[in-house]
Design an enzyme around this catalytic site. Structure first.
Site: not given
Length: 271
Positions: A133, A185
């Protein structure tokens, strides 16, 4: 009607290869019952010399939903490979994917260090991150900056305006997936903006190959030094004068041996 799948793969060769690699690694992890603690990245394991985890953690996924979510987003972001006319394209994608993997991992560790040393949050010593991610969020950010009119397609039916996708996805995943790594993230987004705004630039074939060579060297040496994998052809020795490091190849009966001076030196987050 949409384009045939083989045509899409032909237009996104790098993206398709990365998805195949991540899927193969997921299958291997499931087949051999490998846990996130064996491949994930944490502050504690890095301090023990497991530098190879910066790479393995990025390409490893523990659950099928985790893999599908990341690869679905990555497939949509593969449009970057077709945008050579605005300075992106396949080579740009490959060069900066390598940077995103390494720099986002290092930034995660830097944030953990700050939280541990400055705010005394020892919990972050053992938080283990796995997943692609960081890179996905980085490419979302780059595409949002370079091509704000694009859309991010997820699972074939959910469409998000790319200009809002990084922060929408950051909030969305943090709410519906409690284990999702907000720090991971966010690190991808920060590195993505640094690349998109030209703060990190100048990657070409020479620097990409050089960087890949250093990554391979660091991974091999850290695997050996941490005792994770024993490369019989490789020897790492300490010498009395630690201020004079040396690396040399010596002939031996079984081939060539590398000798190098050296000095002694909680949960999972899905990214």
């Amino acid at each position: 009607m949409g384009k045939p799948l083989f045509y899409e793969i032909w237009e996104k060769p790098a993206t398709s290869c990365i998805i195949a690699i991540c899927s193969a690694i997921w299958f291997y992890i499931q087949k051999h019952n490998i846990g996130y603690s064996h491949v994930g990245l944490s502050y504690e394991t890095l301090m023990e010399g497991h530098y190879w985890r910066i790479i393995t953690s990025a390409f490893s996924h523990i659950s099928i939903l985790h893999l599908v979510f990341n690869m679905s987003a990555l497939w949509s972001l593969g449009v970057i490979e077709r945008l050579g006319h605005i300075g992106l394209g396949v080579k740009y994608y490959l060069h900066y994917t390598m940077l995103l993997v390494v720099l986002s991992g290092l930034l995660v560790l830097g944030m953990y260090h700050l939280l541990i040393q400055k705010f005394k949050l020892d919990y972050f010593r053992r938080v283990t991150a796995v997943g692609y991610s960081c890179v996905v969020f980085g490419w979302m950010t780059i595409l949002a900056t370079k091509q704000p009119s694009s859309k991010l397609e997820l699972f074939g039916f959910l469409s998000l305006p790319i200009s809002f996708a990084p922060f929408e996805s950051l909030i969305f995943t943090s709410i519906i997936v409690p284990q999702a790594s907000f720090i991971g993230h966010l690190s991808g987004i920060i590195v993505g903006y640094a690349i998109a705004w030209g703060l990190i630039h100048g990657m070409n074939n020479y620097w990409a190959v050089s960087m890949l060579g250093w990554i391979v060297l660091v991974v091999v040496l850290s695997l050996k030094k941490s005792g994770t994998y024993d490369f019989e052809f490789l020897e790492i020795e300490s010498v009395t004068d630690s201020s004079l490091p040396s690396v040399r190849f010596l002939s031996s009966g079984n081939g060539r041996t590398l000798q190098m001076s050296a000095t002694p030196d909680v949960g999972a987050n899905l990214v």
